[in-house]
Design a protein around this motif. Structure first.
Motif, PDB file in Angstrom:
ATOM      1  N   PHE A 240       0.831  -1.130   0.058  1.00 20.74           N
ATOM      2  CA  PHE A 240      -0.033  -0.134  -0.084  1.00 20.74           C
ATOM      3  C   PHE A 240       0.880   1.440   0.153  1.00 20.74           C
ATOM      4  O   PHE A 240       0.695   2.428  -0.638  1.00 20.74           O
ATOM      5  N   LYS A 241       2.018   1.193   0.789  1.00 26.19           N
ATOM      6  CA  LYS A 241       2.848   2.446   0.757  1.00 26.19           C
ATOM      7  C   LYS A 241       3.490   2.786  -0.621  1.00 26.19           C
ATOM      8  O   LYS A 241       3.521   3.840  -0.950  1.00 26.19           O
ATOM      9  N   GLN A 242       3.898   1.591  -1.319  1.00 24.87           N
ATOM     10  CA  GLN A 242       4.367   1.674  -2.582  1.00 24.87           C
ATOM     11  C   GLN A 242       3.412   1.998  -3.597  1.00 24.87           C
ATOM     12  O   GLN A 242       3.779   3.076  -4.390  1.00 24.87           O
ATOM     13  N   ALA A 243       2.177   1.812  -3.420  1.00 22.57           N
ATOM     14  CA  ALA A 243       1.052   2.232  -4.402  1.00 22.57           C
ATOM     15  C   ALA A 243       0.815   3.856  -4.111  1.00 22.57           C
ATOM     16  O   ALA A 243       0.834   4.589  -4.986  1.00 22.57           O
ATOM     17  N   VAL A 244       0.747   4.351  -2.967  1.00 20.44           N
ATOM     18  CA  VAL A 244       1.038   5.804  -2.621  1.00 20.44           C
ATOM     19  C   VAL A 244       1.877   6.539  -3.047  1.00 20.44           C
ATOM     20  O   VAL A 244       1.821   7.647  -3.546  1.00 20.44           O
ATOM     21  N   LEU A 245       3.172   5.934  -2.827  1.00 23.28           N
ATOM     22  CA  LEU A 245       4.263   6.579  -3.533  1.00 23.28           C
ATOM     23  C   LEU A 245       4.087   6.686  -5.031  1.00 23.28           C
ATOM     24  O   LEU A 245       4.586   7.708  -5.532  1.00 23.28           O
ATOM     25  N   GLY A 246       3.590   5.696  -5.641  1.00 20.14           N
ATOM     26  CA  GLY A 246       3.442   5.781  -7.085  1.00 20.14           C
ATOM     27  C   GLY A 246       2.457   6.773  -7.556  1.00 20.14           C
ATOM     28  O   GLY A 246       2.662   7.414  -8.480  1.00 20.14           O
ATOM     29  N   LEU A 247       1.439   6.911  -6.618  1.00 21.46           N
ATOM     30  CA  LEU A 247       0.295   7.979  -7.073  1.00 21.46           C
ATOM     31  C   LEU A 247       0.765   9.255  -6.986  1.00 21.46           C
ATOM     32  O   LEU A 247       0.774  10.080  -7.809  1.00 21.46           O
ATOM     33  N   ILE A 248       1.789   9.342  -5.899  1.00 19.07           N
ATOM     34  CA  ILE A 248       2.343  10.688  -5.628  1.00 19.07           C
ATOM     35  C   ILE A 248       3.586  10.983  -6.960  1.00 19.07           C
ATOM     36  O   ILE A 248       3.255  12.257  -7.200  1.00 19.07           O
ATOM     37  N   ALA A 249       4.024  10.136  -7.203  1.00 23.45           N
ATOM     38  CA  ALA A 249       5.172  10.018  -8.344  1.00 23.45           C
ATOM     39  C   ALA A 249       4.406  10.380  -9.690  1.00 23.45           C
ATOM     40  O   ALA A 249       4.948  11.275 -10.462  1.00 23.45           O
ATOM     41  N   SER A 250       3.159  10.082  -9.809  1.00 27.45           N
ATOM     42  CA  SER A 250       2.309  10.420 -11.146  1.00 27.45           C
ATOM     43  C   SER A 250       2.167  11.449 -11.547  1.00 27.45           C
ATOM     44  O   SER A 250       1.669  12.036 -12.497  1.00 27.45           O
ATOM     45  N   VAL A 251       2.294  12.615 -10.456  1.00 31.19           N
ATOM     46  CA  VAL A 251       1.856  13.863 -10.766  1.00 31.19           C
ATOM     47  C   VAL A 251       3.047  14.722 -10.805  1.00 31.19           C
ATOM     48  O   VAL A 251       3.075  16.137 -10.983  1.00 31.19           O
ATOM     49  N   LEU A 252       4.334  14.166 -10.476  1.00 27.97           N
ATOM     50  CA  LEU A 252       5.536  14.948 -10.707  1.00 27.97           C
ATOM     51  C   LEU A 252       6.240  14.834 -11.922  1.00 27.97           C
ATOM     52  O   LEU A 252       6.087  13.552 -12.681  1.00 27.97           O
ATOM     53  N   PRO A 253       6.807  15.746 -12.501  1.00 30.10           N
ATOM     54  CA  PRO A 253       7.305  15.558 -13.878  1.00 30.10           C
ATOM     55  C   PRO A 253       8.302  14.394 -14.207  1.00 30.10           C
ATOM     56  O   PRO A 253       8.204  13.684 -15.085  1.00 30.10           O
ATOM     57  N   PHE A 254       9.329  14.116 -13.200  1.00 29.90           N
ATOM     58  CA  PHE A 254      10.084  13.015 -13.404  1.00 29.90           C
ATOM     59  C   PHE A 254       9.775  11.694 -12.452  1.00 29.90           C
ATOM     60  O   PHE A 254      10.645  10.946 -12.148  1.00 29.90           O
ATOM     61  N   GLY A 255       8.719  11.997 -11.744  1.00 26.98           N
ATOM     62  CA  GLY A 255       8.304  11.111 -10.679  1.00 26.98           C
ATOM     63  C   GLY A 255       8.185   9.651 -10.973  1.00 26.98           C
ATOM     64  O   GLY A 255       8.921   8.790 -10.559  1.00 26.98           O
ATOM     65  N   PRO A 256       7.436   9.292 -12.179  1.00 24.97           N
ATOM     66  CA  PRO A 256       7.584   7.902 -12.395  1.00 24.97           C
ATOM     67  C   PRO A 256       8.807   7.228 -12.998  1.00 24.97           C
ATOM     68  O   PRO A 256       9.064   6.195 -12.424  1.00 24.97           O
ATOM     69  N   PHE A 257       9.597   8.109 -13.385  1.00 30.65           N
ATOM     70  CA  PHE A 257      11.280   7.552 -13.515  1.00 30.65           C
ATOM     71  C   PHE A 257      11.917   7.229 -12.254  1.00 30.65           C
ATOM     72  O   PHE A 257      12.505   6.060 -11.974  1.00 30.65           O
ATOM     73  N   VAL A 258      11.441   8.106 -11.254  1.00 28.47           N
ATOM     74  CA  VAL A 258      12.239   7.743 -10.087  1.00 28.47           C
ATOM     75  C   VAL A 258      11.618   6.659  -9.162  1.00 28.47           C
ATOM     76  O   VAL A 258      12.210   5.565  -8.588  1.00 28.47           O
ATOM     77  N   PHE A 259      10.348   6.495  -9.490  1.00 29.54           N
ATOM     78  CA  PHE A 259       9.626   5.442  -8.777  1.00 29.54           C
ATOM     79  C   PHE A 259       9.856   3.978  -9.453  1.00 29.54           C
ATOM     80  O   PHE A 259      10.013   2.925  -8.712  1.00 29.54           O
ATOM     81  N   ASP A 260      10.012   4.188 -10.749  1.00 29.86           N
ATOM     82  CA  ASP A 260      10.319   2.729 -11.527  1.00 29.86           C
ATOM     83  C   ASP A 260      11.817   2.326 -10.674  1.00 29.86           C
ATOM     84  O   ASP A 260      11.802   1.258 -10.649  1.00 29.86           O
TER      85      ASP A 260
END
Length: 107
Positions: free
Chosen positions: A69-89
């Protein structure tokens, strides 16, 4: 080929991040500096579809218990940041490698 939900999440996340950067760095300047508002219309629509797919992939991966669940929340937060999904990946990749090493040591 995508082997599992985690791989699918990582691929969709990277594609969504590229679409977001294209929207912000290419389409928006074209709209405001070159008077080409259709660029935002098309790139924005593509990005919107990919964003929804990314959020759905996070939900699916959470349901299949490939992420916490924590990782999912981090992924959702990352989804609204310009380079967030790259960092989350990168974060997911490291976590997955760590988990594989732990499983190998247990066996």
């Amino acid at each position: 080929m995508i082997k599992n939900a985690l791989s699918m999440l990582r691929v969709i996340g990277n594609v969504e991040a590229v679409s977001y950067l294209a929207l912000v760095l290419i389409a928006m300047p074209l709209k405001y500096f070159a008077d080409m508002p259709l660029a935002v219309t098309y790139v924005g629509m593509i990005h919107g579809v990919l964003f929804v797919a990314y959020v759905a992939a996070i939900g699916l991966t959470l349901i299949l218990r490939k992420i916490s669940f924590k990782q999912a929340v981090l992924g959702l937060i990352a989804s609204v940041l310009p380079f967030g999904p790259f960092v989350f990946d990168r974060y997911l990749h490291r976590q997955h490698q760590r988990d594989e090493v732990e499983q190998t040591q247990i066996s």
